[in-house]
Design a protein around this motif. Structure first.
Motif, mmCIF file in Angstrom:
data_model
loop_
_atom_site.group_PDB
_atom_site.id
_atom_site.type_symbol
_atom_site.label_atom_id
_atom_site.label_comp_id
_atom_site.label_asym_id
_atom_site.label_seq_id
_atom_site.Cartn_x
_atom_site.Cartn_y
_atom_site.Cartn_z
ATOM 1 N N TYR A 370 19.364 -7.819 -77.947
ATOM 2 C CA TYR A 370 19.559 -7.913 -79.380
ATOM 3 C C TYR A 370 19.984 -6.392 -80.001
ATOM 4 C CZ TYR A 370 18.595 -8.715 -84.543
ATOM 5 O OH TYR A 370 18.694 -8.805 -85.729
ATOM 6 N N LEU A 371 19.182 -5.392 -79.742
ATOM 7 C CA LEU A 371 19.513 -4.235 -80.038
ATOM 8 C C LEU A 371 20.752 -3.399 -79.580
ATOM 9 C CD1 LEU A 371 15.925 -2.326 -79.559
ATOM 10 C CD2 LEU A 371 17.126 -3.241 -81.636
ATOM 11 N N GLN A 372 21.241 -4.035 -78.451
ATOM 12 C CA GLN A 372 22.418 -3.495 -77.764
ATOM 13 C C GLN A 372 23.790 -4.055 -78.572
ATOM 14 O OE1 GLN A 372 22.471 -4.767 -74.028
ATOM 15 N NE2 GLN A 372 20.450 -3.143 -73.453
ATOM 16 N N GLN A 373 23.366 -5.174 -79.459
ATOM 17 C CA GLN A 373 24.614 -5.767 -80.334
ATOM 18 C C GLN A 373 24.796 -5.022 -81.778
ATOM 19 O OE1 GLN A 373 26.699 -7.769 -78.647
ATOM 20 N NE2 GLN A 373 25.341 -7.591 -76.915
ATOM 21 N N PRO A 374 25.923 -5.124 -82.219
ATOM 22 C CA PRO A 374 25.899 -4.490 -83.722
ATOM 23 C C PRO A 374 24.942 -5.577 -84.559
ATOM 24 C CG PRO A 374 28.165 -4.940 -82.712
ATOM 25 C CD PRO A 374 27.103 -5.525 -81.895
ATOM 26 N N PRO A 375 24.378 -4.950 -85.531
ATOM 27 C CA PRO A 375 23.337 -5.325 -86.618
ATOM 28 C C PRO A 375 24.132 -6.406 -87.334
ATOM 29 C CG PRO A 375 24.061 -3.442 -87.362
ATOM 30 C CD PRO A 375 24.625 -3.402 -86.125
ATOM 31 N N PRO A 376 23.397 -7.572 -87.607
ATOM 32 C CA PRO A 376 23.980 -8.567 -88.589
ATOM 33 C C PRO A 376 24.325 -8.062 -89.944
ATOM 34 C CG PRO A 376 22.077 -9.385 -87.688
ATOM 35 C CD PRO A 376 21.858 -7.877 -87.321
ATOM 36 N N PRO A 377 25.335 -8.750 -90.539
ATOM 37 C CA PRO A 377 25.876 -8.101 -91.907
ATOM 38 C C PRO A 377 24.631 -8.017 -92.776
ATOM 39 C CG PRO A 377 27.455 -9.843 -90.887
ATOM 40 C CD PRO A 377 26.333 -9.960 -90.017
ATOM 41 N N TYR A 620 19.846 9.899 -78.373
ATOM 42 C CA TYR A 620 19.655 8.193 -78.557
ATOM 43 C C TYR A 620 21.007 7.634 -78.575
ATOM 44 C CZ TYR A 620 19.882 8.887 -83.648
ATOM 45 O OH TYR A 620 20.467 9.225 -85.026
ATOM 46 N N CYS A 621 21.093 6.561 -78.139
ATOM 47 C CA CYS A 621 22.369 5.917 -78.163
ATOM 48 C C CYS A 621 22.993 5.440 -79.400
ATOM 49 C CB CYS A 621 22.230 4.702 -77.149
ATOM 50 S SG CYS A 621 23.778 3.531 -77.001
ATOM 51 N N ALA A 622 24.035 5.995 -79.708
ATOM 52 C CA ALA A 622 24.819 5.586 -80.898
ATOM 53 C C ALA A 622 25.492 4.363 -80.989
ATOM 54 C CB ALA A 622 25.845 6.547 -81.258
ATOM 55 N N MET A 623 25.460 3.411 -79.682
ATOM 56 C CA MET A 623 26.046 2.178 -79.669
ATOM 57 C C MET A 623 25.040 0.981 -79.856
ATOM 58 S SD MET A 623 29.129 2.857 -76.892
ATOM 59 C CE MET A 623 29.955 1.461 -77.290
ATOM 60 N N CYS A 624 23.930 1.609 -79.871
ATOM 61 C CA CYS A 624 22.572 0.676 -79.829
ATOM 62 C C CYS A 624 22.009 0.692 -81.286
ATOM 63 C CB CYS A 624 21.584 0.574 -78.807
ATOM 64 S SG CYS A 624 22.438 0.091 -77.201
ATOM 65 N N GLN A 625 21.375 -0.462 -81.843
ATOM 66 C CA GLN A 625 20.743 -0.249 -83.087
ATOM 67 C C GLN A 625 19.385 0.807 -82.882
ATOM 68 O OE1 GLN A 625 20.150 -3.853 -85.322
ATOM 69 N NE2 GLN A 625 20.874 -4.779 -83.631
ATOM 70 N N THR A 656 29.915 10.086 -80.778
ATOM 71 C CA THR A 656 30.445 8.690 -80.790
ATOM 72 C C THR A 656 29.412 7.898 -80.080
ATOM 73 O OG1 THR A 656 32.874 9.855 -80.987
ATOM 74 C CG2 THR A 656 32.635 7.599 -79.975
ATOM 75 N N HIS A 657 29.023 8.256 -78.891
ATOM 76 C CA HIS A 657 28.316 7.465 -77.988
ATOM 77 C C HIS A 657 26.760 7.822 -78.056
ATOM 78 C CE1 HIS A 657 32.473 7.593 -76.285
ATOM 79 N NE2 HIS A 657 32.266 6.064 -76.236
ATOM 80 N N TYR A 658 26.590 9.142 -78.297
ATOM 81 C CA TYR A 658 25.148 9.473 -78.477
ATOM 82 C C TYR A 658 25.060 10.419 -79.661
ATOM 83 C CZ TYR A 658 26.509 13.484 -75.616
ATOM 84 O OH TYR A 658 27.209 14.679 -75.147
ATOM 85 N N ILE A 659 23.721 10.538 -80.102
ATOM 86 C CA ILE A 659 23.515 11.345 -81.009
ATOM 87 C C ILE A 659 22.153 12.282 -80.578
ATOM 88 C CG2 ILE A 659 22.971 11.396 -83.542
ATOM 89 C CD1 ILE A 659 24.088 8.864 -83.854
ATOM 90 N N PRO A 660 22.399 13.551 -81.125
ATOM 91 C CA PRO A 660 21.001 14.276 -80.566
ATOM 92 C C PRO A 660 20.165 13.951 -81.767
ATOM 93 C CG PRO A 660 23.162 15.625 -80.575
ATOM 94 C CD PRO A 660 23.697 14.487 -80.924
ATOM 95 N N ASP A 661 18.875 14.164 -81.282
ATOM 96 C CA ASP A 661 17.596 14.150 -81.884
ATOM 97 C C ASP A 661 17.487 15.420 -82.764
ATOM 98 O OD1 ASP A 661 15.176 13.552 -83.174
ATOM 99 O OD2 ASP A 661 14.184 13.489 -81.423
ATOM 100 N N ARG A 662 17.545 15.767 -83.851
ATOM 101 C CA ARG A 662 17.630 16.573 -84.698
ATOM 102 C C ARG A 662 16.250 17.289 -84.754
ATOM 103 N NH1 ARG A 662 19.043 14.804 -90.637
ATOM 104 N NH2 ARG A 662 20.299 13.554 -89.514
ATOM 105 N N ASN A 663 15.239 16.670 -84.596
ATOM 106 C CA ASN A 663 13.988 17.191 -84.269
ATOM 107 C C ASN A 663 13.441 17.735 -83.119
ATOM 108 O OD1 ASN A 663 12.969 16.052 -87.050
ATOM 109 N ND2 ASN A 663 13.336 14.052 -86.049
ATOM 110 N N SER A 664 14.167 17.677 -82.092
ATOM 111 C CA SER A 664 14.135 18.127 -80.815
ATOM 112 C C SER A 664 15.164 19.333 -80.352
ATOM 113 C CB SER A 664 13.862 17.140 -79.806
ATOM 114 O OG SER A 664 15.286 16.254 -79.649
#
Length: 684
Positions: A370-377, A620-625, A656-664
């Motif tokens: 479920y988290l690997q899919q785009p969130p519902p509208p 963390y993965c930018a393509m998952c919720q 695009t695919h991953y986002i750095p954790d700003r806190n670490s």
């Protein structure tokens, strides 16, 4: 083979049918009453035993003898009717009941009764020639020391393991009275190393020619023999003439050899008896245990018994589980209530583990998909809950804790996932409320800033210093990433016996989000307001998305010089203020907004000189919720992108695919020199 040789417990009957002869009937004797003032003594009747006249019975009844072949193909006398049914230990006990029985059974004419009793004990060696049948029965079956003539303080552990007359007595002295860690009594025994056991050279006899026993204890083995026998040998030697000495020593050696041979036979018999008795007791124990298991199975606890093992039953019942006695109704009624209560707890634990556990695993697998899919509208959230919290949502929990007979599959959760956005909204409101209650606001923050609702958490100044209870973990976290702080999922301090809690922890890998069990010290970082004010905005109303949309750059006044500026984004500026200047008061921090052509050059340089993220950086993965506890190392996320999203490792891009954790991540800043050149360097 008789499992308990030589022992029989006679049971006296109290029925009136035992004797109808008035001469044998018990006589009642009236006691003298003690006269006292105001008290009248009661007359008590003494009931005499009915076996006291047994020695006066017709001897044909007691000693009726017939010839009967035995298994050794020889004809021996066997007593029948009364004494023929007794074993050696029974005759010993009977001979000690009264003088009449003693005189009857210890006379020579009664030797056949003792012999017949001995022959009923399978494989028991014959009586030695220098002993009478009663003496042999007493030595073989009666548990006392035959050297000291006194009962030992502790039951000898190897009395039934009778080596021989001498070996048993020596073993009794060594083990029965002194234990395994002490020396034998020198007043009764000697060993081959003792100075007192030296035989004069004139006596042509070796110590090994005497009857002895080898005792294995601590240290080297000891060869023990009786001091009395040793002294008698020396005394007899001194009184024997030289002509008779040549015949004396071979006689002694022959006697010792016969004793030792008899000892070996007794040892083999003793071991066989002990083994047989052990097997018999084990069979009784197994029958008792099987009976307990059968009754519990009949009561409907077979799944629980299969979940645990018999060691659990032994721990619950203690010695009563291994007691070598058949299970009767009285014993069962005594142990049943506590055992049923304990099995009810096992049933709860079994269902939690074997029924709910697989269902929770199905939920976790489906939640990952479920988290690997785009969130519902209209159902996008900045942070999604962990599976352990999702499992407590009503529709999911109802499926998990449904009856054991229900079949739960992945499709069973489809309707529950459709209602998940409603749960996430209520979950966020709940944990935001708990989190706000933990925040310690500064004294000069003002009442308007202490608003206890989610609006405060959306402000750009919602940056918090989180410190664990023991002070070992202290870090700056911004909202909503602060909700993923490990302390909110760490195991609470619960007793180790709370197995249900430990099972859930094992299934999910963490506990439900809670700010109660692991209370950190959380305070607002005041340095964030300085960065917001540098952008000419109000810290009390500016939200995070406002600062992100501004896309501004700031120069640190403390680290910059007239010919050099240290430039960074607003969130990195907050981190920089905490890591390098947290000891300063908010008024001591200086931030300057970069504007105009200089801002354009900074952004152009950022695009050209984008620094790579290290392999051990937390992203963390930018393509998952985005959900709590999803931040992993870059290498782990790259493998996730390759396996789940089919993104090759060399194609994965930051943002695009991953986002750095700003806190670490480290604070990477740009340094702008006076000549207009840039360079990137880690500042804090």
């Amino acid at each position: 083979m008789v499992s308990n040789p030589g022992r029989l417990v006679p049971q006296a009957s109290t029925s009136d049918e035992d004797s109808e002869d008035p001469d044998i009937a018990p006589r009642h004797v009236r006691k003298r009453s003690r006269k006292s003032v105001g008290h009248r003594a009661k007359t008590r009747l003494k009931r005499r035993g009915r076996l006291d006249l047994m020695p006066t019975m017709n001897l044909d009844i007691l000693f009726h003898v017939r010839l009967k072949p035995t298994k050794f193909l020889r004809r021996t006398h066997e007593l029948i009717q009364i004494l023929s049914f007794l074993l050696p230990m029974d005759l010993l006990n009977l001979s000690r009941t009264s003088k009449d029985f003693r005189n009857l059974l210890l006379q020579r004419s009664s030797a056949s009764a003792w012999k017949t009793a001995r022959l009923q004990v399978d494989d028991l060696p014959d009586c030695p020639q220098d002993m009478s049948e009663p003496q042999y029965a007493n030595l073989a079956f009666y548990p006392h020391c035959h050297v000291r003539r006194a009962l030992p303080k502790v039951s000898p552990p190897s009395l039934t393991n009778m080596y021989s007359r001498i070996a048993t007595e020596l073993s009794d002295l060594f083990y029965g009275h002194f234990g395994h860690d002490t020396a034998p009594d020198a007043s009764f025994t000697l060993d081959q190393w003792s100075s007192l056991s030296r035989i004069p050279w004139t006596v042509n006899l070796n110590l090994y020619d005497l009857p002895h026993a080898i005792i294995y204890g601590t240290g080297r083995p000891k060869q023990l023999f009786l001091k009395k026998a040793f002294d008698e040998l020396l005394a007899e030697h001194s009184k024997t003439s030289a002509d008779e000495m040549a015949a004396l020593l071979p006689t002694k050696r022959k006697h010792a050899a016969e004793v030792m041979k008899h000892a070996e036979q007794c040892q083999q018999w003793s071991q066989s008896v002990a083994s047989s008795r052990k097997h018999e007791l084990d069979a009784i124990r197994r029958s008792r245990q099987d009976d307990i298991v059968a009754r519990l199975t009949e009561a409907g606890y077979e799944p629980e018994l299969n979940y645990v093992d018999r060691f659990w039953l032994q721990d619950q019942l203690g010695t009563s589980f291994r007691e070598p006695k058949p299970l009767n109704q009285k014993s069962w009624d005594r142990m049943r209530p506590d055992l049923i209560t304990a099995l009810d707890d096992v049933r709860v634990r079994r269902i939690e583990d074997l029924v709910y556990g697989p269902r929770r695993q199905i939920l976790m697998d489906e939640y990952k998909k479920y988290l690997q899919q785009p969130p519902p509208p209209d159902a996008a959230f900045d942070v999604m809950p962990h599976a352990v919290d999702v499992a407590e949502f009503g529709p999911f929990k109802d499926l998990i804790v449904s009856s054991e007979s229900a079949t739960i599959t992945a499709t069973s959760f489809l309707s529950a996932f459709q209602q998940l956005p409603d749960f996430v909204s209520s979950w966020r409101a709940k944990i935001d409320h708990e989190f706000l209650n933990l925040i310690r606001f500064p004294e000069n923050y003002g009442d308007s800033g202490k608003q206890k609702d989610s609006d405060f958490l959306q402000l750009a100044t919602a940056a918090f210093v989180v410190e664990s209870g023991n002070g070992s973990d202290r870090r700056l976290l911004t909202y909503p990433d602060v909700l993923s702080w490990p302390g909110f999922f760490a195991p609470a301090s619960v007793p180790l016996l709370d197995e249900l809690y430990l099972l859930r922890m094992k299934q999910f890998g963490c506990r439900m989000w809670s700010a109660v069990g692991f209370s950190p010290r959380i305070s607002v970082f005041e340095g964030t307001a300085t960065v917001v004010q540098a952008a000419s905005l109000d810290p009390k109303t500016t939200r995070r998305e406002d600062m992100d949309g501004l896309d501004a750059r700031f120069a640190c006044g403390k680290c910059s010089t007239p010919g050099r500026k240290v430039v960074m984004t607003w969130d990195m500026a907050v981190m920089h203020s905490y890591r390098l200047h947290r000891d300063l008061q908010p008024e001591g921090l200086e931030w300057t907004l970069i504007e105009g052509e200089e801002l354009k050059n900074v952004k152009d340089y950022e695009k050209e000189a984008k620094s790579p993220v290290k392999a051990d950086a937390i992203v963390y993965c930018a393509m998952c919720q985005h959900h709590v506890r999803d931040a992993l190392s870059l290498s782990s996320i790259q493998n996730h992108l390759s396996e789940i999203h089919e993104i090759p490792l060399n194609k994965a891009e930051q943002g695009t695919h991953y986002i750095p954790d700003r806190n670490s991540i480290s604070v990477i800043s740009m340094v702008l020199d006076s000549d207009g050149k840039f360079r990137r360097t880690p500042v804090g």
